[in-house]
Design a protein around this motif. Sequence first.
Motif, short mmCIF file in Angstrom:
data_model
loop_
_atom_site.label_atom_id
_atom_site.label_comp_id
_atom_site.label_asym_id
_atom_site.label_seq_id
_atom_site.Cartn_x
_atom_site.Cartn_y
_atom_site.Cartn_z
N GLY A 52 58.91 -21.21 -1.63
CA GLY A 52 58.72 -20.05 -2.50
C GLY A 52 57.39 -19.36 -2.22
O GLY A 52 57.30 -18.12 -2.22
N ILE A 53 56.34 -20.17 -1.98
CA ILE A 53 55.02 -19.58 -1.67
C ILE A 53 55.09 -18.81 -0.36
O ILE A 53 54.57 -17.69 -0.24
N VAL A 54 55.73 -19.43 0.65
CA VAL A 54 55.84 -18.76 1.95
C VAL A 54 56.62 -17.46 1.82
O VAL A 54 56.25 -16.42 2.38
N ALA A 55 57.74 -17.49 1.06
CA ALA A 55 58.55 -16.29 0.90
C ALA A 55 57.78 -15.20 0.20
O ALA A 55 57.87 -14.02 0.56
N TYR A 56 56.97 -15.61 -0.81
CA TYR A 56 56.20 -14.60 -1.55
C TYR A 56 55.12 -14.00 -0.66
O TYR A 56 54.90 -12.78 -0.66
N ASN A 57 54.40 -14.87 0.12
CA ASN A 57 53.29 -14.37 0.93
C ASN A 57 53.77 -13.54 2.12
O ASN A 57 53.05 -12.66 2.60
N THR A 58 54.97 -13.87 2.65
CA THR A 58 55.44 -13.15 3.84
C THR A 58 56.26 -11.92 3.50
O THR A 58 56.73 -11.22 4.41
N ALA A 59 56.48 -11.64 2.22
CA ALA A 59 57.30 -10.47 1.84
C ALA A 59 56.73 -9.17 2.40
O ALA A 59 57.46 -8.36 2.98
N PRO A 60 55.38 -8.92 2.26
CA PRO A 60 54.85 -7.66 2.83
C PRO A 60 54.98 -7.61 4.35
O PRO A 60 55.27 -6.56 4.92
N THR A 61 54.79 -8.76 5.02
CA THR A 61 54.89 -8.75 6.48
C THR A 61 56.31 -8.45 6.93
O THR A 61 56.53 -7.79 7.95
N VAL A 62 57.30 -8.95 6.18
CA VAL A 62 58.70 -8.67 6.53
C VAL A 62 59.02 -7.20 6.27
O VAL A 62 59.71 -6.55 7.05
N ALA A 63 58.48 -6.70 5.17
CA ALA A 63 58.77 -5.30 4.82
C ALA A 63 58.24 -4.37 5.91
O ALA A 63 58.88 -3.35 6.22
N PHE A 64 57.06 -4.75 6.51
CA PHE A 64 56.49 -3.87 7.53
C PHE A 64 56.67 -4.43 8.94
O PHE A 64 56.05 -3.93 9.89
N HIS A 65 57.50 -5.49 9.07
CA HIS A 65 57.78 -6.08 10.39
C HIS A 65 56.47 -6.48 11.08
O HIS A 65 56.30 -6.31 12.28
N ASP A 66 55.53 -7.04 10.30
CA ASP A 66 54.23 -7.44 10.83
C ASP A 66 54.32 -8.90 11.28
O ASP A 66 54.11 -9.83 10.48
N ALA A 67 54.64 -9.11 12.55
CA ALA A 67 54.84 -10.45 13.06
C ALA A 67 53.52 -11.24 13.08
O ALA A 67 53.51 -12.45 12.83
N GLY A 68 52.42 -10.59 13.37
CA GLY A 68 51.14 -11.29 13.45
C GLY A 68 50.73 -11.85 12.10
O GLY A 68 50.32 -13.01 12.00
N ILE A 131 63.66 -13.97 1.05
CA ILE A 131 62.40 -13.25 0.81
C ILE A 131 62.75 -11.96 0.08
O ILE A 131 63.62 -11.19 0.53
N HIS A 132 62.11 -11.74 -1.08
CA HIS A 132 62.42 -10.57 -1.90
C HIS A 132 61.26 -9.58 -1.88
O HIS A 132 60.09 -9.96 -1.76
N SER A 133 61.60 -8.32 -2.01
CA SER A 133 60.61 -7.25 -2.13
C SER A 133 60.05 -7.24 -3.54
O SER A 133 60.59 -7.92 -4.43
N PRO A 134 58.99 -6.50 -3.81
CA PRO A 134 58.45 -6.42 -5.19
C PRO A 134 59.50 -5.93 -6.18
O PRO A 134 59.43 -6.24 -7.36
N GLU A 135 60.46 -5.16 -5.69
CA GLU A 135 61.51 -4.66 -6.60
C GLU A 135 62.61 -5.71 -6.82
O GLU A 135 63.56 -5.47 -7.59
#
Length: 646
Positions: A52-68, A131-135
């Motif tokens: 759950g922590i990983v999904a929450y922290n990686t949500a912005p990176t997934v939204a912007f396709h930020d692999a790094g 992984i969920h978006s803020p919405e």
Amino acid sequence: MPAPTSSIRRKVIALVLAATTSSLLLAALAFLGYERYALRRGAAQDLEALGGIVAYNTAPTVAFHDAGAAAQILESLKTHGHIIRAQVHLPSGELLAAFPPDAAADEPRPLATAQEGVRFRGSRIELTKLIHSPEGEPIGVAFLVSDQGHLTDRLVLAAVFLAGLLVVLGLAAWSFVRRWARVITGPVLDLADVASRVSASRDYSLRARSRGDDELGVLVGAFNGMLERIQEQDRRLAEHRGQLEGQVAARTSELVRTNNELLLAKERAEVSNRAKSTFLANMSHELRTPLNAILLYSELVREDSEAAGHAEILPDVRRIESAGRHLLSLINDILDLSKIEAGKMTVAEEAFDVPAMIRDVLATVEPLAAKNGNTLHFTCAPDVAEIVSDATKVRQSLFNLLSNACKFTRDGRIEVRAAVDPLPGSDVPWLHLSVEDTGIGISPEQLQRIFSEFIQAEEGMSRQFGGTGLGLALSRKFCQLLGGDIRVRSEAGKGSVFTLLLPLAPPVPKTNPEPAATGPVLSPMAGPVLLVDDDPTLLEALARLLVRGGVDVRTAQNGREGLRAARECRPSLVVLDVMMPTMDGWEVLRAFKEDLALAAIPVVMLTILDQVERGLALGASEFLFKPIDRAQLMGVVEKYRARWGR
């Protein structure tokens, strides 16, 4: 006594030790099982929380396709020593980042098919987390894999501790049981003695003596309670045995009553069937009587029109005659069906030439085929010759199949094939008559009901193509009466193949042959012909036909009037209707034969039913069936011309 006591003691010691050891072992196994379950559950909860922590922290990176950024977040998982792999996937299933960095995705994990949850596979724990978006919308998939090495270490340590504890407790139990075995063996021997006596005498009133409230006391009490229950059950069994005999008698009475009701229902069904047969006979008489007049008068009108040169009305007269004969065929079909259902249909045994019969039917059907633009073809195998069967019923069955083929085929081809082949699984040769057409065909659903009475393949076919739905039903019943059957292959839109299967020589009883009709030219008569029928229209038509043949005719409209007329004119021949009010034809026939002055006069019975045997027993000379065929009537009159000349 010492030997048995010593033996029981050893057994008690062994039993107590076995029970104690088993209990301790089961407790240890239960503890290990629960410890394993608790460890796995805790590990799963920890992995799910981490996921759950990983999904929450990686949500912005997934939204912007930020692999790094996603890779940096996953890199922080190396502080958790039990995490061996972590991956973040985009909604399409494409891998965005992984830990370790060089780990490749073992399979794409698209968002559409991802299922959240923890799964245990061998030595690994796998977690799939959306992984969920803020919405709150799912935008990716996080996948973590953890090993269970630390869980295994803890379980091994717990098992070693429990094994040592089991050894210590087992030794303590063995020492204690050896000391107190005598306390147990005494009550056990008493209990064994009571059990032996109960077993030998089957006296369930015996009871064991209790020496305390400990476990042995409970055992003795349970044993005594068991004896009480057995004693009570024995008493109830005796009572139930008596009740069971009464129930059997009641059930027997109920079965007898049910059988009586079934017999009554059967009798009612037979009465209903007889009522139906009587109704069909009466209705057929009521229909045939006016139909007879229609056919006879149409012949008279046609002959008068031809003689007077009124050619313009001849087509209408022929249509009336054709419609009347069609109605006659429908009535005959219904009567044939009623005879088959009542088991009164007889078959004739005669040898006839099959190819000649088929050609005769084809000649009859040819106008029907030409009407819809169809062509008829006939193929006959060389070994097809004569068979012994009922030629009339075979001819009618083949005619029905051909008329159906002509009716449901337009501008097509209808082929008749005759062959002699054995049936599958048999060496006995059978006659195969196949009628194949290129018509509208029959669907599998329609095939299930085409041989039912008064039913056609589809609703509305009778309005489009005509017919009553009796032809195929009668044809199959005729074939079954002859020992054969009808089989069909068809497909909607691709035509049909009906095959008539008949044995070459079925064992069927013979019927009395009908007298052959001779020509209508009559010799001079010695006396009149007396016609007795309750239908004045039919009387007039029959009289006109006979008068045209030079016959002197007298008529009577009931039985008494017929007897009176016979005594007055002394006819040479009497044509007598069977179904008349007040005094039916059988009573009139009996009166004729009982009167010495009238007994020698030949009587021809006019009927619609197959009652030849009854008529012959009463003294009838001939039978004519309604509607009366003119040629048959003239033939019967001609047959008795010799008597007229006396």
